[in-house]
Design a protein around this motif. Structure first.
Motif: not given
Lengths: 213, 449
Positions: A194-195, A188, A191-192, A212-213, A156-159
């Motif tokens: 789970p796939e 990014y 974007r990442w 995908g999502w 996630t961005p900003g992690c």
């Protein structure tokens, strides 16, 4: 030489991109050892336990596996492909060797794959799994004199773990013999999701393939 | 993009908040405040503010200082502002408690504690707001969860302004007619702005992101989420602006509050649909304790909405408002807060201790810092105690309520003990606890090398 791997919709097939031309034209699907006789490369791939099929395309090789997990024999496949193209042998018998132009034949020497292996000791703290199998490492390239670039992302961005993950990836890559310097770049795009996880990581989290999502 | 860093004082906010929670539960267990005292009695006001400021607001401020930067992918504007804010809020709460004791005649009115409390609490919340607002202003994008937080911050602004007005009027510093009228009739507006605007709206925004992140679910940016934001913001606008206007014009704020309730219920229904979607669409099938317990908190929120509508239908909301507020404060907000604290404390402790040695050798996982089975029992006891307490209030059984509050305290102590163990790395196997170069974390603050 840097060989990229790409997941395919079928978890039992993996695409290998050696960075050079494989077949000048068309595709060649080889479903067993007998058929593989037409290609020295396919013959050697079929000699690896777990390989059940090989498809040769213009710039890629798709390898199909049995129930054996990729992690157990993917390094062997990478080694066979690299050795084949480094040797200059033809991909298909009776034809001249494909005009290969691997990225850095003199310097890489499979080091990118070794670095990926080293990056496996870096875990994403939230998910508790290594960043390579989570699909957070997008690219590893090794150039002349061991200058290494790792392109990676975070879930996630900003992690809050971002800086630690970057530094950890740099530390792990730098510890590989022959690596002189490491540049870890964060992206990014894309974007990442789970796939992007390896089949093993997906199994660990109980994620089904596709969708995908 | 610059990585977000550890907020140095977030752990201190959490510690102060947990002390306030346990103090409030002890008060309820010994029969201090409602239902033993009247709902507007100074004892009840002390209890309510220990929960609302001491526990929930400190928890929310500490969490936002760490996670708003994650929501907007932008480092916190200032780490230095966090400490004066914490000190102002804690001392301001202490002054407010003393002021309520003055109101009760238990201490002499020599010192103007109401005015001191108003000044300190305004300063404390202003430090936090300024820090968060500057962080958001510098952010390149403003995703939907962060917009919920913006509305929440507007909610706390109105809550604090109204609260300070009440304090100045009750303390005798101000006797301006309209403000006296606001103090007399504006309590429901203050409660709605605080519980609904500040705490619930902010919790909704943060939960959209945290639930998606922890369960590997898709981040929601669709029509239902946008509608929940707009309807919720409109509901709060109606309750606060409409309510204040009604009071200042000499009327009753009930109509504005009813209209706000209608919109608020719709917004919560949309939020509920979104959260259900997050749980169903999650890619991580085996979710962790914090996400499982968050579901109990969400059930408590749904139960409080249903209860409100039922009581309204039978015209008994006024008689049982305390049960609804208790369910919202302890079932929804505290339940969600404790559930997420369980994960956040482990995550931040991991970053602080093992982040600096990542890549240099094997490190434990965040999951190795906790023992979910053990903690799960305390959480279960906590939610059972909350629901029993709400039922006791509804049934008008003060002794049963005190018993439920005692159970609540026991469960909270159990959960806090797990958090302390996490902070102390007590559950990490000896061989993996402190790899070379790792430093054990301090209990109450985060140190970043």
């Amino acid at each position: 030489m840097f060989i990229q791997t790409e997941a395919t919709p079928d978890p039992k097939k993996l695409r290998f991109l050696p960075g050079c031309e494989v077949l000048a034209e068309g595709t060649l699907d080889l479903g067993n050892r007998e058929q593989a006789g037409v290609s020295p490369l396919a013959e050697r791939l079929f000699a690896i336990p777990g390989v059940t099929g090989v498809s040769l395309g213009r710039d890629s090789i798709v390898v199909a596996r049995s129930d054996r997990e990729w992690q157990h024999f993917k390094p062997a496949i990478l080694g066979v492909i690299m050795e084949h193209f480094m040797s200059g042998a033809p991909v298909v018998r009776g034809k001249a060797a494909a005009p290969s132009s691997p990225a850095n034949p003199a310097t890489d020497g499979g080091r990118a794959e070794i670095i990926r292996e080293a990056l496996r000791q870096v875990i994403d703290p939230e998910l508790g799994y290594n960043i390579v199998d989570l699909g957070l490492v997008y690219e590893v390239t090794v150039e002349d004199r061991g200058m290494t670039t790792v392109i990676m992302t975070t879930t996630t961005p900003g992690c809050p773990a971002t800086n630690y993950l970057k530094a950890g990836a740099g530390e792990a890559a730098a510890a590989v013999e022959g690596v002189e310097s490491v540049d870890v770049q964060l992206t990014y795009e894309p974007r990442w999701t789970p796939e992007m996880m390896s089949p093993e990581a997906k199994a660990h989290f109980g994620i089904r393939d596709g969708g995908g999502w | 993009m610059t990585g977000v860093t550890l907020s140095r004082w977030t752990m201190s906010y959490f510690a102060a908040a947990l002390v306030a929670l346990m103090a409030a539960e002890a008060m309820m267990a010994v029969g201090y405040g409602f239902p033993a005292a009247a709902i507007a009695a100074p004892e009840t006001l002390i209890l309510v503010h220990v929960v609302a400021i001491g526990w929930l607001s400190l928890l929310m401020c500490g969490a936002l200082l760490q996670f708003l930067p994650v929501l907007v992918a932008q480092p916190l504007y200032s780490n230095a502002l966090a400490l004066p804010a914490l000190v102002s809020l804690v001392v301001g709460l202490a002054a407010l408690i003393l002021a309520f004791l003055q109101l009760d005649g238990r201490i002499a009115p020599a010192v103007p504690f109401f005015a001191i409390a108003a000044a300190l609490l305004i300063a404390g919340f202003a430090f936090v707001l300024w820090n968060l607002a500057r962080t958001m202003a510098a952010a390149p994008t403003m995703p939907l969860p962060a917009r919920f937080v913006v509305v929440g911050l507007a909610g706390v602004t109105f809550t604090v302004v109204l609260g300070a007005t009440f304090a100045l009027v009750l303390g005798g510093t101000v006797d301006y007619g309209p403000l006296v009228a606001l103090t007399t009739a504006g309590l429901p507006i203050h409660v709605v702005a605080g519980l609904g605007g500040w705490l619930t709206f902010t919790a909704m925004g943060v939960s959209y992101r945290l639930l998606a992140m922890f369960m590997l679910a898709p981040e929601l940016e669709g029509a239902t989420t946008k509608a929940a934001l707009l309807l919720g913001a409109a509901a709060l606008g109606m309750a606060i602006a409409g309510g204040i206007l009604a009071v200042l014009l000499g009327g009753n704020p009930s109509l504005a509050l009813l209209a706000a309730l209608a919109m608020g219920v719709l917004a919560l229904a949309l939020y509920g649909a979104d959260v259900l979607h997050l749980y169903r669409a999650r890619r991580r099938r085996n979710i962790e304790l914090n996400s499982r317990m968050a579901a109990y908190a969400l059930v408590s929120l749904a139960a409080s909405v249903v209860l409100t509508l039922l009581l309204l239908a039978i015209r008994r909301l006024g008689d049982h408002a305390a049960a609804v507020v208790f369910l919202i404060a302890f079932g929804w907000l505290s339940g969600l807060g404790l559930a997420q604290l369980y994960k956040i404390v482990a995550f931040l402790t991991w970053l602080e201790c093992y982040g600096p040695v990542l890549g240099k050798g094997p490190t434990p996982r965040v999951q190795d810092l906790v023992v979910e089975n053990r903690a799960g029992k305390w959480f279960l006891l906590y939610f059972i105690a909350v629901w029993a307490g709400a039922a006791a209030l509804l049934a008008g059984l003060p002794l049963a309520f005190r018993f439920a509050a005692a159970l609540l305290l026991v469960a909270t102590v159990g959960i806090v003990a797990q958090l302390v163990r996490t902070r102390r790395l007590a559950d990490v196997k000896d061989a993996a606890r402190l790899p070379q170069g790792a430093r054990p974390p301090r209990l109450l603050l985060s140190c970043q090398p």
